[in-house]
Enzyme design. Structure first.
Site, PDB file in Angstrom:
ATOM      1  N   ILE A  88      -8.833 -64.738  59.698  1.00 51.69           N
ATOM      2  CA  ILE A  88      -9.771 -63.749  60.253  1.00 51.69           C
ATOM      3  C   ILE A  88      -9.006 -62.788  61.168  1.00 51.69           C
ATOM      4  O   ILE A  88      -7.883 -63.078  61.603  1.00 51.69           O
ATOM      5  CB  ILE A  88     -10.895 -64.411  61.090  1.00 51.69           C
ATOM      6  CG1 ILE A  88     -10.320 -65.247  62.265  1.00 51.69           C
ATOM      7  CG2 ILE A  88     -11.786 -65.273  60.217  1.00 51.69           C
ATOM      8  CD1 ILE A  88     -11.352 -65.638  63.305  1.00 51.69           C
ATOM      9  N   GLN A 144       1.324 -55.584  65.471  1.00 45.16           N
ATOM     10  CA  GLN A 144       0.404 -54.456  65.310  1.00 45.16           C
ATOM     11  C   GLN A 144      -0.399 -54.298  66.594  1.00 45.16           C
ATOM     12  O   GLN A 144      -1.017 -55.263  67.059  1.00 45.16           O
ATOM     13  CB  GLN A 144      -0.542 -54.705  64.119  1.00 45.16           C
ATOM     14  CG  GLN A 144      -1.680 -53.708  63.988  1.00 45.16           C
ATOM     15  CD  GLN A 144      -1.197 -52.281  63.769  1.00 45.16           C
ATOM     16  OE1 GLN A 144      -0.335 -52.030  62.941  1.00 45.16           O
ATOM     17  NE2 GLN A 144      -1.725 -51.335  64.540  1.00 45.16           N
ATOM     18  N   GLN A 147      -3.691 -56.197  67.816  1.00 42.33           N
ATOM     19  CA  GLN A 147      -3.719 -57.493  67.126  1.00 42.33           C
ATOM     20  C   GLN A 147      -2.744 -58.498  67.749  1.00 42.33           C
ATOM     21  O   GLN A 147      -2.011 -59.177  67.023  1.00 42.33           O
ATOM     22  CB  GLN A 147      -3.345 -57.316  65.651  1.00 42.33           C
ATOM     23  CG  GLN A 147      -4.384 -56.583  64.808  1.00 42.33           C
ATOM     24  CD  GLN A 147      -4.168 -56.851  63.338  1.00 42.33           C
ATOM     25  OE1 GLN A 147      -3.092 -56.580  62.829  1.00 42.33           O
ATOM     26  NE2 GLN A 147      -5.160 -57.383  62.657  1.00 42.33           N
ATOM     27  N   TYR A 150      -3.830 -61.851  66.260  1.00 42.61           N
ATOM     28  CA  TYR A 150      -3.559 -61.975  64.819  1.00 42.61           C
ATOM     29  C   TYR A 150      -2.047 -61.990  64.540  1.00 42.61           C
ATOM     30  O   TYR A 150      -1.554 -62.820  63.766  1.00 42.61           O
ATOM     31  CB  TYR A 150      -4.232 -60.801  64.103  1.00 42.61           C
ATOM     32  CG  TYR A 150      -4.171 -60.830  62.599  1.00 42.61           C
ATOM     33  CD1 TYR A 150      -5.103 -61.551  61.860  1.00 42.61           C
ATOM     34  CD2 TYR A 150      -3.214 -60.096  61.909  1.00 42.61           C
ATOM     35  CE1 TYR A 150      -5.068 -61.556  60.460  1.00 42.61           C
ATOM     36  CE2 TYR A 150      -3.173 -60.092  60.518  1.00 42.61           C
ATOM     37  CZ  TYR A 150      -4.102 -60.825  59.801  1.00 42.61           C
ATOM     38  OH  TYR A 150      -4.056 -60.818  58.425  1.00 42.61           O
ATOM     39  N   PRO A 180       1.316 -60.353  52.890  1.00 43.69           N
ATOM     40  CA  PRO A 180       0.711 -59.145  52.316  1.00 43.69           C
ATOM     41  C   PRO A 180       0.675 -58.015  53.341  1.00 43.69           C
ATOM     42  O   PRO A 180       0.603 -58.249  54.549  1.00 43.69           O
ATOM     43  CB  PRO A 180      -0.726 -59.580  51.993  1.00 43.69           C
ATOM     44  CG  PRO A 180      -0.724 -61.073  52.048  1.00 43.69           C
ATOM     45  CD  PRO A 180       0.352 -61.443  53.024  1.00 43.69           C
ATOM     46  N   GLY A 181       0.707 -56.801  52.823  1.00 42.73           N
ATOM     47  CA  GLY A 181       0.410 -55.647  53.659  1.00 42.73           C
ATOM     48  C   GLY A 181      -1.091 -55.428  53.696  1.00 42.73           C
ATOM     49  O   GLY A 181      -1.871 -56.348  53.458  1.00 42.73           O
TER      50      GLY A 181
HETATM   51  N1  CAA Z   1      -0.734 -48.223  71.283  1.00 42.15           N
HETATM   52  C1  CAA Z   1      -1.200 -47.922  72.500  1.00 42.15           C
HETATM   53  N2  CAA Z   1      -2.342 -47.242  72.724  1.00 42.15           N
HETATM   54  C2  CAA Z   1      -3.020 -46.851  71.640  1.00 42.15           C
HETATM   55  C3  CAA Z   1      -2.594 -47.142  70.330  1.00 42.15           C
HETATM   56  C4  CAA Z   1      -1.382 -47.823  70.190  1.00 42.15           C
HETATM   57  N3  CAA Z   1      -0.867 -48.104  68.976  1.00 42.15           N
HETATM   58  N4  CAA Z   1      -3.472 -46.636  69.463  1.00 42.15           N
HETATM   59  C5  CAA Z   1      -4.421 -46.050  70.197  1.00 42.15           C
HETATM   60  N5  CAA Z   1      -4.153 -46.166  71.504  1.00 42.15           N
HETATM   61  C6  CAA Z   1      -4.910 -45.647  72.614  1.00 42.15           C
HETATM   62  C7  CAA Z   1      -5.713 -44.444  72.142  1.00 42.15           C
HETATM   63  O1  CAA Z   1      -4.906 -43.287  72.215  1.00 42.15           O
HETATM   64  C8  CAA Z   1      -6.857 -44.432  73.129  1.00 42.15           C
HETATM   65  O2  CAA Z   1      -6.434 -43.903  74.370  1.00 42.15           O
HETATM   66  P1  CAA Z   1      -7.393 -42.947  75.189  1.00 42.15           P
HETATM   67  O3  CAA Z   1      -8.627 -43.762  75.479  1.00 42.15           O
HETATM   68  O4  CAA Z   1      -6.589 -42.669  76.390  1.00 42.15           O
HETATM   69  O5  CAA Z   1      -7.641 -41.791  74.291  1.00 42.15           O
HETATM   70  C9  CAA Z   1      -7.140 -45.890  73.387  1.00 42.15           C
HETATM   71  O6  CAA Z   1      -5.917 -46.571  73.031  1.00 42.15           O
HETATM   72  C10 CAA Z   1      -8.297 -46.378  72.609  1.00 42.15           C
HETATM   73  O7  CAA Z   1      -8.004 -46.282  71.217  1.00 42.15           O
HETATM   74  P2  CAA Z   1      -9.101 -46.700  70.159  1.00 42.15           P
HETATM   75  O8  CAA Z   1     -10.168 -45.653  70.077  1.00 42.15           O
HETATM   76  O9  CAA Z   1      -8.437 -47.022  68.863  1.00 42.15           O
HETATM   77  O10 CAA Z   1      -9.677 -48.037  70.839  1.00 42.15           O
HETATM   78  P3  CAA Z   1     -10.813 -48.966  70.384  1.00 42.15           P
HETATM   79  O11 CAA Z   1     -11.002 -49.918  71.501  1.00 42.15           O
HETATM   80  O12 CAA Z   1     -11.971 -48.220  69.846  1.00 42.15           O
HETATM   81  O13 CAA Z   1     -10.192 -49.722  69.107  1.00 42.15           O
HETATM   82  C11 CAA Z   1      -8.766 -51.208  67.932  1.00 42.15           C
HETATM   83  C12 CAA Z   1      -9.123 -50.601  69.289  1.00 42.15           C
HETATM   84  C13 CAA Z   1      -9.976 -52.045  67.418  1.00 42.15           C
HETATM   85  C14 CAA Z   1      -7.580 -52.128  68.115  1.00 42.15           C
HETATM   86  C15 CAA Z   1      -8.479 -50.086  66.926  1.00 42.15           C
HETATM   87  O14 CAA Z   1      -7.444 -49.262  67.448  1.00 42.15           O
HETATM   88  C16 CAA Z   1      -8.033 -50.579  65.575  1.00 42.15           C
HETATM   89  O15 CAA Z   1      -8.845 -51.014  64.769  1.00 42.15           O
HETATM   90  N6  CAA Z   1      -6.728 -50.532  65.271  1.00 42.15           N
HETATM   91  C17 CAA Z   1      -6.183 -50.985  63.995  1.00 42.15           C
HETATM   92  C18 CAA Z   1      -5.716 -52.401  64.133  1.00 42.15           C
HETATM   93  C19 CAA Z   1      -5.210 -52.893  62.784  1.00 42.15           C
HETATM   94  O16 CAA Z   1      -4.317 -52.329  62.176  1.00 42.15           O
HETATM   95  N7  CAA Z   1      -5.833 -53.963  62.275  1.00 42.15           N
HETATM   96  C20 CAA Z   1      -5.476 -54.483  60.985  1.00 42.15           C
HETATM   97  C21 CAA Z   1      -6.682 -55.173  60.410  1.00 42.15           C
HETATM   98  S1  CAA Z   1      -6.421 -55.642  58.709  1.00 42.15           S
HETATM   99  C22 CAA Z   1      -5.388 -56.925  58.783  1.00 42.15           C
HETATM  100  O17 CAA Z   1      -5.016 -57.418  59.803  1.00 42.15           O
HETATM  101  C23 CAA Z   1      -4.915 -57.485  57.473  1.00 42.15           C
HETATM  102  C24 CAA Z   1      -3.466 -57.564  57.439  1.00 42.15           C
HETATM  103  O18 CAA Z   1      -2.933 -58.651  57.442  1.00 42.15           O
HETATM  104  C25 CAA Z   1      -2.653 -56.334  57.333  1.00 42.15           C
END
Ligand code: CAA
Length: 243
Positions: A88, A144, A147, A150, A180-181
């Site tokens: 998850i 990531q 995460q 995770y 996996p990616g």
């Molecule tokens: N590092 C640092 N800060 C970051 C950032 C990063 N990489 N990305 C965004 N921020 C900052 C933003 O600029 C923003 O700053 P401000 O408020 O100053 O503008 C702040 O953080 C908030 O960003 P978000 O709007 O993205 O924050 P959120 O709370 O709404 O969401 C999150 C957070 C849920 C982690 C969202 O960013 C997200 O979903 N990220 C993707 C995570 C990801 O890749 N998950 C993979 C899932 S699939 C999987 O895991 C399968 C697999 O094996 C590959």
């Protein structure tokens, strides 16, 4: 003698594709699913090419796993393969991450490997061998943002593989990881559309993986063609991380 393959998280996404592919390969699939959705369960059984069984089991519960292992032991045939796939996400930036979010991800993605693998590993030792495939993630390799839970769990999965591969070799038990990616499953629906687009833009092959593309690698690792690979981490990530 039936060759049993146990697959956790079997009814959806990568677990479903692996179940289907290994079933085509001739395995008797024992699917493990936490969900109690009769329709999804029936459709899983109907989508497989061979005899199979689906057991409901929460992999984070040692008691539930022990009950499930007892049922597997009663089946005709021997367990040749275990695919630890159940996983998850519960994404948030670390400064906002709850203890519950940390615990649930570590319990499901990593602690479950202890509960399930130990009894099956003992069965494999008695049988003179077997194979274990652990499904990790590109984000266990590269980390990531969003995460910490995770990425920690998935990095732990490959640590588990490397250590157990060394112990299992003398008992002819091969243990490998697939990482996996980003893969076209329901998990992607939890990612905001703009963030997902950014992720796709960074994948050299320019698209998500299809679950079948992960299942094909599992099929190879499970096959007799794969007899000298153990402790490996096979990336299937479209070039997103080349380590
Ligand atoms: N590092 C640092 N800060 C970051 C950032 C990063 N990489 N990305 C965004 N921020 C900052 C933003 O600029 C923003 O700053 P401000 O408020 O100053 O503008 C702040 O953080 C908030 O960003 P978000 O709007 O993205 O924050 P959120 O709370 O709404 O969401 C999150 C957070 C849920 C982690 C969202 O960013 C997200 O979903 N990220 C993707 C995570 C990801 O890749 N998950 C993979 C899932 S699939 C999987 O895991 C399968 C697999 O094996 C590959």
């Amino acid at each position: 003698m039936k060759k049993i393959a146990v697959v956790t998280g079997a009814t959806r996404g990568i677990g479903l594709a692996i179940s289907q592919k290994l079933s085509q390969d001739g395995f008797f699939i024992v699917g493990i699913s936490r969900a109690d959705n009769q329709e999804a369960n029936d459709s899983w059984v109907n989508s497989l090419s061979n005899d199979c069984r689906l057991f409901k089991c929460d992999v984070t519960s040692l008691l539930a796993v022990e009950e499930m292992i007892a049922k597997i032991s009663e089946l005709e045939g021997s367990v040749h393969l275990l695919v630890n796939n159940a996983g998850i996400t519960s994404d948030s930036f670390f400064h906002k991450m709850s203890l519950e979010s940390w615990r649930s991800v570590i319990d499901t993605n990593l602690n479950s490997l202890f509960y399930i693998t130990q009894p099956i590993y003992k069965i494999m030792k008695e049988n003179g061998g077997g194979k274990i495939i652990n499904i990790s993630s590109v984000n266990g390799q590269k980390g990531q943002a969003g995460q910490v839970n995770y990425s920690s769990s998935k990095a732990g999965v490959h640590g588990f593989t490397m250590a157990l591969a060394q112990e299992g070799a003398r008992s002819n038990i091969l243990v490998n990881t697939i990482s996996p990616g980003y893969t076209n499953t329901e998990m992607m629906k939890n990612i905001r559309v703009d963030i997902l687009q950014g992720i796709k833009d960074n994948i050299p092959l320019g698209r998500l993986a299809e679950p079948k593309e992960i299942a094909n690698v599992a099929s190879f690792l499970a096959s007799d063609c794969c007899s000298y690979i153990t402790g490996a981490n096979i990336p299937v990530n479209g070039g997103l991380f080349i380590g």
